[in-house]
Design an enzyme around this catalytic site. Structure first.
Site, short mmCIF file in Angstrom:
data_model
loop_
_atom_site.label_atom_id
_atom_site.label_comp_id
_atom_site.label_asym_id
_atom_site.label_seq_id
_atom_site.Cartn_x
_atom_site.Cartn_y
_atom_site.Cartn_z
N ASN A 1 3.71 -41.89 24.44
CA ASN A 1 2.56 -41.07 24.07
C ASN A 1 1.30 -41.67 24.72
O ASN A 1 0.95 -42.83 24.45
CB ASN A 1 2.45 -41.05 22.54
CG ASN A 1 1.29 -40.21 22.06
OD1 ASN A 1 0.19 -40.29 22.62
ND2 ASN A 1 1.50 -39.42 21.04
N HIS B 1 -3.86 -42.34 23.77
CA HIS B 1 -4.94 -43.31 23.64
C HIS B 1 -5.49 -43.81 24.97
O HIS B 1 -6.52 -44.47 25.01
CB HIS B 1 -4.53 -44.44 22.69
CG HIS B 1 -4.34 -43.90 21.30
ND1 HIS B 1 -5.36 -43.24 20.64
CD2 HIS B 1 -3.27 -43.82 20.49
CE1 HIS B 1 -4.92 -42.82 19.47
NE2 HIS B 1 -3.65 -43.16 19.36
N HIS C 1 -0.55 -35.26 22.60
CA HIS C 1 -0.96 -34.45 21.44
C HIS C 1 -2.30 -33.82 21.80
O HIS C 1 -3.31 -34.50 21.88
CB HIS C 1 -1.09 -35.36 20.21
CG HIS C 1 -1.42 -34.63 18.94
ND1 HIS C 1 -1.50 -35.27 17.74
CD2 HIS C 1 -1.67 -33.32 18.69
CE1 HIS C 1 -1.80 -34.38 16.79
NE2 HIS C 1 -1.91 -33.19 17.36
N GLU D 1 11.57 -34.79 14.10
CA GLU D 1 11.07 -36.13 14.40
C GLU D 1 10.75 -36.76 13.06
O GLU D 1 9.88 -36.28 12.32
CB GLU D 1 9.84 -36.09 15.30
CG GLU D 1 9.31 -37.51 15.54
CD GLU D 1 8.28 -37.62 16.65
OE1 GLU D 1 8.34 -36.81 17.60
OE2 GLU D 1 7.42 -38.50 16.55
N THR E 1 -2.21 -38.75 12.96
CA THR E 1 -1.39 -37.87 12.14
C THR E 1 -0.95 -38.61 10.88
O THR E 1 -0.40 -39.70 10.96
CB THR E 1 -0.14 -37.44 12.95
OG1 THR E 1 -0.57 -37.06 14.24
CG2 THR E 1 0.57 -36.28 12.28
N GLU F 1 2.85 -32.41 21.47
CA GLU F 1 2.66 -32.38 20.02
C GLU F 1 1.54 -31.41 19.72
O GLU F 1 0.48 -31.48 20.38
CB GLU F 1 2.24 -33.76 19.51
CG GLU F 1 3.34 -34.78 19.55
CD GLU F 1 2.83 -36.14 19.08
OE1 GLU F 1 1.68 -36.24 18.62
OE2 GLU F 1 3.57 -37.09 19.20
N HIS G 1 5.87 -42.85 15.10
CA HIS G 1 4.59 -43.11 14.44
C HIS G 1 4.53 -44.55 13.95
O HIS G 1 5.35 -44.96 13.12
CB HIS G 1 4.29 -42.15 13.28
CG HIS G 1 2.82 -41.96 13.12
ND1 HIS G 1 2.07 -42.73 12.30
CD2 HIS G 1 1.96 -41.14 13.77
CE1 HIS G 1 0.80 -42.39 12.41
NE2 HIS G 1 0.70 -41.42 13.30
N ARG H 1 -5.03 -32.14 20.44
CA ARG H 1 -5.55 -31.84 19.11
C ARG H 1 -6.54 -30.70 19.18
O ARG H 1 -7.19 -30.47 20.19
CB ARG H 1 -6.23 -33.09 18.53
CG ARG H 1 -5.27 -34.24 18.25
CD ARG H 1 -5.98 -35.38 17.56
NE ARG H 1 -6.36 -35.02 16.21
CZ ARG H 1 -5.72 -35.42 15.11
NH1 ARG H 1 -4.70 -36.25 15.19
NH2 ARG H 1 -6.11 -35.03 13.92
N ARG I 1 -10.11 -34.48 20.78
CA ARG I 1 -10.76 -35.80 20.74
C ARG I 1 -10.23 -36.76 21.81
O ARG I 1 -10.92 -37.68 22.18
CB ARG I 1 -10.63 -36.43 19.36
CG ARG I 1 -9.24 -36.88 19.02
CD ARG I 1 -9.24 -37.71 17.76
NE ARG I 1 -9.47 -36.90 16.59
CZ ARG I 1 -9.00 -37.22 15.38
NH1 ARG I 1 -8.32 -38.34 15.21
NH2 ARG I 1 -9.21 -36.46 14.34
N1 PXP Z 1 4.99 -38.96 16.89
C1 PXP Z 1 4.05 -38.11 16.38
C2 PXP Z 1 4.52 -36.80 15.84
C3 PXP Z 1 2.68 -38.43 16.41
O1 PXP Z 1 1.78 -37.57 15.92
C4 PXP Z 1 2.30 -39.65 16.99
C5 PXP Z 1 0.84 -39.99 17.09
O2 PXP Z 1 0.20 -39.06 17.92
C6 PXP Z 1 3.29 -40.49 17.52
C7 PXP Z 1 4.63 -40.12 17.43
C8 PXP Z 1 2.96 -41.81 18.15
O3 PXP Z 1 2.43 -42.64 17.16
P1 PXP Z 1 1.84 -44.07 17.57
O4 PXP Z 1 0.67 -43.80 18.46
O5 PXP Z 1 1.48 -44.66 16.25
O6 PXP Z 1 2.93 -44.79 18.29
#
Ligand code: PXP
Length: 249
Positions: free
Chosen positions: A7, A10, A43, A151, A101, A70, A191, A45, A49
């Protein structure tokens, strides 16, 4: 086979801190693939952001690996997904004020609207995954909705404050993964997973994909993206092969 979806949200968070061009999440996506990721997760959003529409379109055009979008289960995002056509869409809950999330989608409360959105995506050939808490009633609802995958929300496991609590949360994940598998659902998880806590989750039978962002991007700032991804790949593979994680649990 356990896939790693990286992901890259960030990377975009750092760029948006100055609303400029750097660092570019599209470059990070390419480096993640070189580092051993099987797919890219973003994601988009509703408040934009971090990830922007442009990022999703460019990743779609430049990366041949699996793209997982996402998204909130709302009409505007669905129209965007139908246009960009990710390989997979993961429906997540979204609140504007949250830092990230928080918790899974409550399918019992929103079964009708989630079913409608899921089927618009499925009819367009997009695999649909539902981000849910590891709770049997949520798994059963995902099955009724005829999603491709769930998930499992690993945030509660990741944030556990004691060894016992971590064990309890891990058992919930294992049980939900088994039930989902028995119902014919594919199982993903994500997550809050990091280099220390990923191994027991990687060891859960039937989990096919982990989506991991914050820990990889944090390490990438220090050691580079390729390295950070390949170190996560190594930790996951160790977990799957049953090596060296008993000390954590
Ligand atoms: N899975 C989902 C559904 C999420 O919303 C997120 C955060 O955007 C992640 C995985 C990844 O989470 P993390 O950034 O804490 O690894």
């Amino acid at each position: 086979m356990l896939r790693l979806g990286v992901n890259i949200d960030h990377v975009a968070t750092v760029r948006q801190a100055r609303k400029g061009h750097h660092p570019d999440p599209v470059t990070a996506a390419a480096l993640a693939i070189i580092g051993g990721a099987d797919g890219i997760t973003v994601h988009l959003r509703e408040d934009r952001r971090h990830i922007q529409e442009r990022d999703v379109r460019l990743v779609r055009q430049t990366i041949t690996a699996r793209l997982n979008l996402e998204m909130a289960a709302v009409d505007a995002m669905t129209r965007f997904a139908l246009e960009v056509k990710p390989d997979e869409a993961t429906l997540v809950p979204e609140k504007r004020e949250e830092l990230t999330t928080e918790g899974g989608l409550d399918l019992l409360a929103h079964e009708k609207s989630v079913t409608e959105i899921a089927h618009r995506l499925i009819d367009a050939g997009i695999l649909v995954s539902l981000f849910i808490d590891p709770n049997p009633r949520q798994v059963e609802a995902a099955h009724r909705i005829k999603a491709h995958a769930i998930e499992l929300q690993t945030g509660s496991y990741s944030e556990a404050k004691s060894r016992q609590e971590r064990k309890d949360r891990l058992i919930e994940l294992e049980e939900a993964a088994l039930l989902a598998h028995q119902m014919g659902l594919k199982v993903h998880a994500g997550h809050g997973l990091d280099y220390n806590n990923v191994q027991p989750v990687a060891a859960i039978p039937h989990v096919e994909e982990l989506n991991i962002g914050h820990s990889i991007v944090s390490r990438a700032i220090l050691v580079g993206f390729e390295q950070a991804v390949s170190q996560m790949r190594f930790a996951m593979d160790q977990g799957r092969s049953g090596e060296k994680w008993e000390r954590f649990i």
